[in-house]
Design a protein around this motif. Structure first.
Motif, PDB file in Angstrom:
ATOM      1  N   SER A  55       0.827  -1.207   0.040  1.00 46.64           N
ATOM      2  CA  SER A  55       0.153   0.069  -0.019  1.00 46.64           C
ATOM      3  C   SER A  55       0.667   1.296   0.084  1.00 46.64           C
ATOM      4  O   SER A  55       0.484   2.435   0.547  1.00 46.64           O
ATOM      5  N   ASN A  56       2.127   1.298  -0.534  1.00 49.53           N
ATOM      6  CA  ASN A  56       2.870   2.170  -0.625  1.00 49.53           C
ATOM      7  C   ASN A  56       2.909   2.820  -2.106  1.00 49.53           C
ATOM      8  O   ASN A  56       3.611   2.823  -2.907  1.00 49.53           O
ATOM      9  N   TYR A  57       1.474   3.620  -2.364  1.00 49.14           N
ATOM     10  CA  TYR A  57       1.177   3.546  -3.660  1.00 49.14           C
ATOM     11  C   TYR A  57       2.072   4.918  -4.440  1.00 49.14           C
ATOM     12  O   TYR A  57       2.444   4.743  -5.714  1.00 49.14           O
ATOM     13  N   GLU A  58       2.433   6.001  -3.636  1.00 51.10           N
ATOM     14  CA  GLU A  58       3.346   6.899  -4.198  1.00 51.10           C
ATOM     15  C   GLU A  58       4.446   6.447  -4.790  1.00 51.10           C
ATOM     16  O   GLU A  58       5.009   6.497  -5.983  1.00 51.10           O
ATOM     17  N   HIS A  59       5.307   5.578  -3.884  1.00 51.28           N
ATOM     18  CA  HIS A  59       6.688   4.877  -4.122  1.00 51.28           C
ATOM     19  C   HIS A  59       6.473   3.906  -5.249  1.00 51.28           C
ATOM     20  O   HIS A  59       7.207   3.768  -6.032  1.00 51.28           O
ATOM     21  N   SER A  76      -3.605   0.621 -15.404  1.00 57.32           N
ATOM     22  CA  SER A  76      -4.346  -0.927 -15.181  1.00 57.32           C
ATOM     23  C   SER A  76      -3.865  -1.209 -13.927  1.00 57.32           C
ATOM     24  O   SER A  76      -4.962  -1.725 -13.336  1.00 57.32           O
ATOM     25  N   VAL A  77      -2.665  -1.319 -13.637  1.00 57.36           N
ATOM     26  CA  VAL A  77      -2.426  -2.045 -12.457  1.00 57.36           C
ATOM     27  C   VAL A  77      -3.027  -1.206 -11.235  1.00 57.36           C
ATOM     28  O   VAL A  77      -3.777  -1.636 -10.154  1.00 57.36           O
ATOM     29  N   LEU A  78      -2.961   0.098 -11.234  1.00 56.99           N
ATOM     30  CA  LEU A  78      -3.830   0.804 -10.098  1.00 56.99           C
ATOM     31  C   LEU A  78      -5.155   0.811 -10.236  1.00 56.99           C
ATOM     32  O   LEU A  78      -5.667   0.874  -8.953  1.00 56.99           O
ATOM     33  N   SER A  79      -5.637   0.676 -11.252  1.00 56.68           N
ATOM     34  CA  SER A  79      -7.118   0.767 -11.213  1.00 56.68           C
ATOM     35  C   SER A  79      -7.627  -0.788 -10.734  1.00 56.68           C
ATOM     36  O   SER A  79      -8.483  -0.855  -9.997  1.00 56.68           O
ATOM     37  N   GLU A  80      -6.721  -2.037 -10.956  1.00 56.39           N
ATOM     38  CA  GLU A  80      -7.153  -3.172 -10.259  1.00 56.39           C
ATOM     39  C   GLU A  80      -6.863  -3.226  -8.705  1.00 56.39           C
ATOM     40  O   GLU A  80      -7.672  -3.922  -8.185  1.00 56.39           O
ATOM     41  N   GLU A  81      -6.201  -2.185  -8.376  1.00 55.55           N
ATOM     42  CA  GLU A  81      -6.201  -1.907  -6.782  1.00 55.55           C
ATOM     43  C   GLU A  81      -7.250  -1.117  -6.384  1.00 55.55           C
ATOM     44  O   GLU A  81      -7.152  -0.686  -5.039  1.00 55.55           O
ATOM     45  N   GLY A  82      -7.913  -0.467  -7.256  1.00 54.42           N
ATOM     46  CA  GLY A  82      -9.078   0.224  -6.834  1.00 54.42           C
ATOM     47  C   GLY A  82      -8.430   1.692  -6.692  1.00 54.42           C
ATOM     48  O   GLY A  82      -9.232   2.459  -5.814  1.00 54.42           O
ATOM     49  N   ARG A  83      -7.489   2.241  -7.084  1.00 56.87           N
ATOM     50  CA  ARG A  83      -6.914   3.259  -6.811  1.00 56.87           C
ATOM     51  C   ARG A  83      -7.279   4.315  -7.914  1.00 56.87           C
ATOM     52  O   ARG A  83      -6.648   5.011  -8.691  1.00 56.87           O
ATOM     53  N   ILE A  84      -8.816   4.668  -8.064  1.00 57.11           N
ATOM     54  CA  ILE A  84      -9.268   5.172  -9.404  1.00 57.11           C
ATOM     55  C   ILE A  84      -8.695   6.603  -9.214  1.00 57.11           C
ATOM     56  O   ILE A  84      -8.360   7.128 -10.111  1.00 57.11           O
ATOM     57  N   LYS A  85      -8.826   7.444  -8.162  1.00 59.78           N
ATOM     58  CA  LYS A  85      -8.153   8.865  -7.857  1.00 59.78           C
ATOM     59  C   LYS A  85      -6.746   8.754  -8.575  1.00 59.78           C
ATOM     60  O   LYS A  85      -6.470   9.782  -8.972  1.00 59.78           O
ATOM     61  N   VAL A  87      -5.098   7.066 -10.608  1.00 55.99           N
ATOM     62  CA  VAL A  87      -5.276   6.783 -12.055  1.00 55.99           C
ATOM     63  C   VAL A  87      -5.801   8.133 -12.498  1.00 55.99           C
ATOM     64  O   VAL A  87      -4.950   8.605 -13.670  1.00 55.99           O
ATOM     65  N   VAL A  88      -6.594   8.619 -12.182  1.00 59.23           N
ATOM     66  CA  VAL A  88      -6.976  10.100 -12.664  1.00 59.23           C
ATOM     67  C   VAL A  88      -5.652  10.907 -12.559  1.00 59.23           C
ATOM     68  O   VAL A  88      -5.495  11.728 -13.675  1.00 59.23           O
ATOM     69  N   VAL A  89      -5.124  11.084 -11.455  1.00 57.23           N
ATOM     70  CA  VAL A  89      -4.057  12.143 -11.416  1.00 57.23           C
ATOM     71  C   VAL A  89      -2.684  11.640 -12.289  1.00 57.23           C
ATOM     72  O   VAL A  89      -2.230  12.687 -12.796  1.00 57.23           O
ATOM     73  N   TYR A  90      -2.544  10.391 -12.282  1.00 60.84           N
ATOM     74  CA  TYR A  90      -1.514   9.904 -13.145  1.00 60.84           C
ATOM     75  C   TYR A  90      -1.793  10.024 -14.597  1.00 60.84           C
ATOM     76  O   TYR A  90      -0.864  10.623 -15.438  1.00 60.84           O
ATOM     77  N   LEU A  91      -2.943   9.740 -14.779  1.00 64.22           N
ATOM     78  CA  LEU A  91      -3.327  10.047 -16.545  1.00 64.22           C
ATOM     79  C   LEU A  91      -3.132  11.561 -16.746  1.00 64.22           C
ATOM     80  O   LEU A  91      -2.897  11.899 -17.927  1.00 64.22           O
ATOM     81  N   GLN A  92      -3.707  12.488 -16.129  1.00 62.17           N
ATOM     82  CA  GLN A  92      -3.621  13.781 -16.028  1.00 62.17           C
ATOM     83  C   GLN A  92      -2.316  14.242 -16.375  1.00 62.17           C
ATOM     84  O   GLN A  92      -1.946  14.969 -17.123  1.00 62.17           O
ATOM     85  N   GLN A  93      -1.136  13.724 -15.604  1.00 62.10           N
ATOM     86  CA  GLN A  93       0.116  14.216 -15.724  1.00 62.10           C
ATOM     87  C   GLN A  93       0.850  13.613 -16.892  1.00 62.10           C
ATOM     88  O   GLN A  93       1.537  14.420 -17.395  1.00 62.10           O
ATOM     89  N   ARG A 115     -13.178   6.960 -18.679  1.00 64.78           N
ATOM     90  CA  ARG A 115     -13.705   5.876 -17.973  1.00 64.78           C
ATOM     91  C   ARG A 115     -13.549   6.055 -16.377  1.00 64.78           C
ATOM     92  O   ARG A 115     -14.441   5.548 -15.617  1.00 64.78           O
ATOM     93  N   CYS A 116     -12.516   6.521 -16.147  1.00 66.79           N
ATOM     94  CA  CYS A 116     -12.181   6.784 -14.738  1.00 66.79           C
ATOM     95  C   CYS A 116     -13.180   7.860 -14.084  1.00 66.79           C
ATOM     96  O   CYS A 116     -13.720   7.763 -12.885  1.00 66.79           O
ATOM     97  N   TYR A 117     -13.532   8.882 -14.735  1.00 66.08           N
ATOM     98  CA  TYR A 117     -14.315   9.758 -14.489  1.00 66.08           C
ATOM     99  C   TYR A 117     -15.524   9.211 -14.389  1.00 66.08           C
ATOM    100  O   TYR A 117     -16.358   9.379 -13.295  1.00 66.08           O
ATOM    101  N   VAL A 118     -16.142   8.662 -15.253  1.00 68.37           N
ATOM    102  CA  VAL A 118     -17.501   7.867 -15.314  1.00 68.37           C
ATOM    103  C   VAL A 118     -17.575   6.877 -14.081  1.00 68.37           C
ATOM    104  O   VAL A 118     -18.712   6.875 -13.206  1.00 68.37           O
TER     105      VAL A 118
END
Length: 135
Positions: A55-59, A76-85, A87-93, A115-118
């Motif tokens: 659960s060290n998501y940033e690292h 995909s890996v982040l979304s599988e972990e349920g970390r949609i927020k 994923v949104v931040v990463y994709l925006q970056q 899809r993440c926004y939806v």
């Protein structure tokens, strides 16, 4: 006369993974990997997956980027972990760095972001202000 056999007590890959596990020693793991010609990208990916399980998501995200995994695989890996927020931040970056993306990748990542926004909209409780999500 005698014959000596030298064996490593610790595999260099394990030392690399230990160094990569600490954000303060990533540069040392990089130097070690280069010096003894390890598969740095593959080892960073293993280290990222380990950090994700802890659960060290940033690292984990930092290690995934060092592993040179494709952006859609990281998302995909982040979304599988349920970390949609995340994923949104990463994709925006990633999408803000347009000059490094080809048109196909940009469309694919934009679709993933949509899809993440939806998904976030669907997860909002009844009566929530859905416009605040997109701001």
């Amino acid at each position: 006369q005698a014959v000596y056999s030298c064996k490593q007590r610790v595999q260099p890959e394990n030392i690399f993974l230990e160094l990569a596990a600490d954000p303060n020693t990533i540069d040392l793991s990089d130097r070690l990997g280069i010096a003894i010609q390890l598969d740095i990208c593959g080892l960073y990916k293993i280290a990222a997956e380990t950090q994700l399980k802890r659960s060290n998501y940033e690292h984990a995200l930092q290690l995934f980027q060092l592993s040179r995994c494709p952006s859609e695989q990281i998302a995909s890996v982040l979304s599988e972990e349920g970390r949609i927020k995340d994923v949104v931040v990463y994709l925006q970056q990633v999408l803000s760095e347009q000059e490094t993306l080809v048109s196909f990748d940009s469309k694919l990542l934009s679709n993933l972001l949509l899809r993440c926004y939806v998904q976030q909209l669907l997860e909002l409780p009844e009566g929530s202000d859905k416009y605040l999500l997109l701001v």
